[in-house]
Design a protein around this motif. Sequence first.
Motif, PDB file in Angstrom:
ATOM      1  N   THR A  60       6.338  38.467  12.784  1.00 46.25           N
ATOM      2  CA  THR A  60       5.265  38.048  13.696  1.00 46.25           C
ATOM      3  C   THR A  60       5.727  36.904  14.595  1.00 46.25           C
ATOM      4  N   ALA A  61       6.451  35.940  14.011  1.00 44.85           N
ATOM      5  CA  ALA A  61       6.915  34.790  14.782  1.00 44.85           C
ATOM      6  C   ALA A  61       7.836  35.220  15.916  1.00 44.85           C
ATOM      7  N   VAL A  62       8.746  36.159  15.648  1.00 45.94           N
ATOM      8  CA  VAL A  62       9.672  36.618  16.692  1.00 45.94           C
ATOM      9  C   VAL A  62       8.944  37.484  17.712  1.00 45.94           C
ATOM     10  N   GLU A  63       7.996  38.304  17.252  1.00 42.71           N
ATOM     11  CA  GLU A  63       7.257  39.166  18.179  1.00 42.71           C
ATOM     12  C   GLU A  63       6.463  38.324  19.193  1.00 42.71           C
ATOM     13  N   ARG A  64       5.898  37.214  18.750  1.00 44.66           N
ATOM     14  CA  ARG A  64       5.064  36.386  19.617  1.00 44.66           C
ATOM     15  C   ARG A  64       5.895  35.482  20.539  1.00 44.66           C
ATOM     16  N   ALA A  65       7.146  35.284  20.209  1.00 42.27           N
ATOM     17  CA  ALA A  65       7.974  34.377  21.007  1.00 42.27           C
ATOM     18  C   ALA A  65       8.491  35.086  22.256  1.00 42.27           C
ATOM     19  N   THR A  66       8.742  34.275  23.286  1.00 43.30           N
ATOM     20  CA  THR A  66       9.356  34.815  24.508  1.00 43.30           C
ATOM     21  C   THR A  66      10.865  34.823  24.329  1.00 43.30           C
ATOM     22  N   ASP A  67      11.563  35.541  25.195  1.00 42.26           N
ATOM     23  CA  ASP A  67      13.023  35.575  25.147  1.00 42.26           C
ATOM     24  C   ASP A  67      13.606  34.173  25.279  1.00 42.26           C
ATOM     25  N   ARG A  68      12.989  33.360  26.113  1.00 44.56           N
ATOM     26  CA  ARG A  68      13.468  31.996  26.323  1.00 44.56           C
ATOM     27  C   ARG A  68      13.314  31.167  25.036  1.00 44.56           C
ATOM     28  N   GLU A  69      12.167  31.330  24.378  1.00 42.36           N
ATOM     29  CA  GLU A  69      11.935  30.593  23.135  1.00 42.36           C
ATOM     30  C   GLU A  69      12.924  31.023  22.046  1.00 42.36           C
ATOM     31  N   VAL A  70      13.223  32.320  22.014  1.00 41.30           N
ATOM     32  CA  VAL A  70      14.205  32.826  21.042  1.00 41.30           C
ATOM     33  C   VAL A  70      15.571  32.197  21.322  1.00 41.30           C
ATOM     34  N   ALA A  71      15.991  32.179  22.578  1.00 46.78           N
ATOM     35  CA  ALA A  71      17.281  31.590  22.934  1.00 46.78           C
ATOM     36  C   ALA A  71      17.342  30.114  22.575  1.00 46.78           C
ATOM     37  N   THR A  72      16.227  29.410  22.785  1.00 43.12           N
ATOM     38  CA  THR A  72      16.173  27.984  22.450  1.00 43.12           C
ATOM     39  C   THR A  72      16.310  27.783  20.938  1.00 43.12           C
ATOM     40  N   ALA A  73      15.665  28.645  20.168  1.00 46.32           N
ATOM     41  CA  ALA A  73      15.750  28.552  18.702  1.00 46.32           C
ATOM     42  C   ALA A  73      17.169  28.827  18.220  1.00 46.32           C
ATOM     43  N   VAL A  74      17.843  29.777  18.884  1.00 46.68           N
ATOM     44  CA  VAL A  74      19.237  30.073  18.529  1.00 46.68           C
ATOM     45  C   VAL A  74      20.117  28.857  18.790  1.00 46.68           C
ATOM     46  N   SER A  75      19.972  28.260  19.989  1.00 37.54           N
ATOM     47  CA  SER A  75      20.794  27.095  20.343  1.00 37.54           C
ATOM     48  C   SER A  75      20.522  25.921  19.416  1.00 37.54           C
ATOM     49  N   ASP A 124       8.758  29.290  13.735  1.00 41.92           N
ATOM     50  CA  ASP A 124       7.549  28.982  12.965  1.00 41.92           C
ATOM     51  C   ASP A 124       7.992  28.548  11.574  1.00 41.92           C
ATOM     52  N   GLU A 125       7.955  27.247  11.330  1.00 41.37           N
ATOM     53  CA  GLU A 125       8.474  26.724  10.071  1.00 41.37           C
ATOM     54  C   GLU A 125       7.663  27.178   8.865  1.00 41.37           C
ATOM     55  N   ASP A 126       6.488  27.714   9.078  1.00 44.07           N
ATOM     56  CA  ASP A 126       5.675  28.221   7.966  1.00 44.07           C
ATOM     57  C   ASP A 126       5.920  29.698   7.680  1.00 44.07           C
ATOM     58  N   ALA A 127       6.818  30.314   8.431  1.00 38.72           N
ATOM     59  CA  ALA A 127       7.069  31.754   8.262  1.00 38.72           C
ATOM     60  C   ALA A 127       7.987  31.985   7.059  1.00 38.72           C
ATOM     61  N   GLU A 128       7.395  31.975   5.879  1.00 42.19           N
ATOM     62  CA  GLU A 128       8.171  32.138   4.646  1.00 42.19           C
ATOM     63  C   GLU A 128       8.420  33.606   4.309  1.00 42.19           C
ATOM     64  N   THR A 129       7.453  34.462   4.633  1.00 46.45           N
ATOM     65  CA  THR A 129       7.607  35.889   4.299  1.00 46.45           C
ATOM     66  C   THR A 129       8.212  36.636   5.474  1.00 46.45           C
ATOM     67  N   LEU A 130       8.733  37.831   5.179  1.00 44.99           N
ATOM     68  CA  LEU A 130       9.325  38.647   6.238  1.00 44.99           C
ATOM     69  C   LEU A 130       8.270  39.086   7.248  1.00 44.99           C
ATOM     70  N   ASP A 131       7.057  39.367   6.768  1.00 49.81           N
ATOM     71  CA  ASP A 131       5.986  39.737   7.704  1.00 49.81           C
ATOM     72  C   ASP A 131       5.722  38.589   8.682  1.00 49.81           C
ATOM     73  N   ALA A 132       5.674  37.383   8.162  1.00 51.26           N
ATOM     74  CA  ALA A 132       5.418  36.228   9.015  1.00 51.26           C
ATOM     75  C   ALA A 132       6.567  35.991   9.982  1.00 51.26           C
ATOM     76  N   VAL A 138      16.241  32.061  12.671  1.00 49.97           N
ATOM     77  CA  VAL A 138      15.635  31.920  13.996  1.00 49.97           C
ATOM     78  C   VAL A 138      14.113  31.968  13.882  1.00 49.97           C
ATOM     79  N   ALA A 139      13.597  32.907  13.069  1.00 53.74           N
ATOM     80  CA  ALA A 139      12.153  33.054  12.911  1.00 53.74           C
ATOM     81  C   ALA A 139      11.529  31.791  12.327  1.00 53.74           C
ATOM     82  N   GLN A 140      12.203  31.197  11.342  1.00 56.96           N
ATOM     83  CA  GLN A 140      11.659  29.984  10.719  1.00 56.96           C
ATOM     84  C   GLN A 140      11.811  28.770  11.631  1.00 56.96           C
ATOM     85  N   THR A 141      12.746  28.849  12.577  1.00 59.41           N
ATOM     86  CA  THR A 141      12.829  27.791  13.589  1.00 59.41           C
ATOM     87  C   THR A 141      11.656  27.897  14.551  1.00 59.41           C
TER      88      THR A 141
END
Length: 842
Positions: free
Chosen positions: A144-159, A133-141, A128-131
């Motif tokens: 960060t990608a999930v922290e900055r995303a909204t709940d809606r964006e997370v749900a969209t990435a899951v779907s 932010d496709e550049d999020a290769e490390t766990l820290d990144a 989900v995190a790499q969806t």
Amino acid sequence: MSRLDSVSRFDFQRFVDWVDHRIVNRSRRVILVFLALTLVFGAGLSAVETEAGTEQFAEEVPEEEAFSRISEEFSPSFSEATGSTQLIQRAPNVLTRRELLRMLEAQKRLADRDDLRVRSTASAASVVAQTLDEDAETLDAQITAVERATDREVATAVSANANNPRFVGLLADDFNPTGASSTATIAVITHSLPQDEAASAGQGGESQLTPIQRKAQRVVATVGGDISVFGTGVIADEFSTVIVDSLIIVVPAAVLFIVLFLVVAYRDLVDLLLGTAALGMALVWTFGFLGLAGIPFNQIMIAVPPLLLAVGIDFGIHAVNRYREDRAEGHDVDDAMRKATDQLLVAFFIVTCTTVIGFLSNLVSNLTPIRDFGVVAAIGIIFTFFVFGVFLPATKVEVDRLRQRYPIPTFSQSPLGREGSSLGSALRVGIGPALRAPVVVLVAALLLSSGAMWYATGVDTEFGQEDFLPPAEAPAYLKALPEPFAPGDYSVVADIEFLEDRFTSSQSGVVTIFLEGRMTDGAFLEELDRVAQDPPGTFLVENRRADSTSILTVLQAEKAINEDFATLVARHDTDGDGIPDRDLETVYDALLATESGEQAANYLADDYRSARVDYRVKADADDDTVVADARTIADRFRTTSTATGTVVVFTAISDLILDSAVQSLAISLAGTGAFLIFIYWWLEGRPSLALANLVPILVAVTSVAGTMRLVGISFNAFTATVLALTIGLGVDYSVHVVHRFIDERAENDLRTALDRTVRGTGGALAGSMLTTVFGLGVLVLAVLSVLGQFGLLTAASIVYSFLASVLVLPSALVVWDRFSGNDPMVPLDALEMDIGPTPGDD
């Protein structure tokens, strides 16, 4: 009676007299010798090692040997090995932003620990995190990608990953792509480990991953939420701790019940202390021998202490009770003990030999732990014979002499089942039918036994790692135990059941075919293709062929992406079917030099003399059907082939367990029968007594077998030994009755002999039965449920043996007496003295 019989009996009596003399006249020397031996065996206690898990059962099983060879031959010799840990996350919805961050944080904290040797991590949260932010290769990144995303964006990435097998395979079956929800997910943590031992289908009690996964559990607990650690290290840890936890519960409970009933049986403090000390000595000798002989202590051997206590209690109560009977008749200490040991040493010897035969019948088993159990139990019974047949009487003599000189407190010294007692009256219940209609009693008993044995043919056989692990839900009484008896928190079985129940869509089993021969033969690769066609029903299918991985599939995958290699394959393909069929050694050499070479090495040995094929099977397929289908596939190969894999190995072990149970039962019955015929001919000149002796044993064995099916207990690694043990323990009861009857019948008429036998020996048997049943029954308190099943069945075998000995055996003895042509109103000694041997005498 023949002259040979007289000589044989005289020789044996001379040996008994030699022992009697030392028990009575050199009691202090005997005591010192036994104490010295206790110190010797006690030194071996510190050398006892434990061996837990299922791996020990897989030794010497052909399917397991093939499985181990696969690991040895298809793994690089000096490469780094890997191990994996699963993180199981549960929540109302594990795909919310909050739960995704929890999983990512758990992955990061594990990866940050150098001592956990984390090589890589994979989870649905990372996908989900790499969806996002496709550049999020490390766990820290990724965090960060999930922290900055909204709940809606997370749900969209899951779907967006609804059709991504890498993502869906990590989620439970209830994954809802529309609602972006799932109640469970797993993450995989890969650890780098030094190349050590070959893989095994069985799980051992030690693992390189055990300390790693223990630490991982503590790290994950700091994240919060419901995330648990699962893996082979956790399983191995529970394999080991369950033995200790079971002993901590079972041993004190057994001691409590045993002491309670010994108080009732002995009714004297000094005799109680003597009996308890003798029991302790027998255990120290047995487990000291275990350490000195280098035999590991496994889960099955948890049953050895209760078994030794069972036989030791029986010997002790018989020794003290018979001595008290003789004292009650007016004999002094020395004469009473000589008279008691004259009879009991013979009975103890017969019981010991037949019980040892029962235990040693397990040597026919192809399973090492069952063979070890049989050896240790047999040695323990021999030690018990010496301790209770020599040490206890010698100590009893010494103590009673001191009682005559000093005011040592003495309580009741009356024997169990004495004339006029309630117990004595109750034990007579089998005498009336035996004297009036013995044949009717025997026919009824044999019909009951036949019915029970027919019913028992439906008993199942099973083997799995769950047998060696605590149940998913501990019984309430275990949870209520205070420290230090309270068992630990166990999760493995619950996690296994959870994974099997909730992740079925992403799981499939694997069976492996191990091939041996010339893999460079031109037809070999085409044979792999031919066998994959028309797969059995339990195999997964892909493009109308078995879904498999082999050197052929690796070759075809490389050919699809590597033009140079495809050209090479075409040059070595004479019939144009896309599969090389000449000079395969050159093709293999070229394949191993490509990027697919490492994968190819997993399916083809370095010397090209062996290969493996992995076939995927349906997750919900029946194990027996899967194994049958795997063996069918193996038979399709012209080269030497062996079906293997965890499910195949465990099924093979399950079959061996049943074979062990049947073979050990047959050998135990045959060996016991032959020994009884010989010993009764040697001692009494009446070999037909063995037939009467075997009747209650058959009743007990068939009753136990029928009980197994009635209560739903299968043959497993523990219960496979129960039927042979029933013979060994059942003989204990019937031999005492038969031997006492012969002694009494020599001096009394039939009715009096039966009455004195069932009151005297039957009283001791009743005390022994109650003590033993509760002593063995405490195994139901063990953390291992299968150990509880073993305790239940063994306790049932004791009850059946006792009931058969006091209800059925008297009728068998009456029929034997009539068959031998004896006058029921005249003692045998009088018959032999006045009229000589009868024509029916054996």
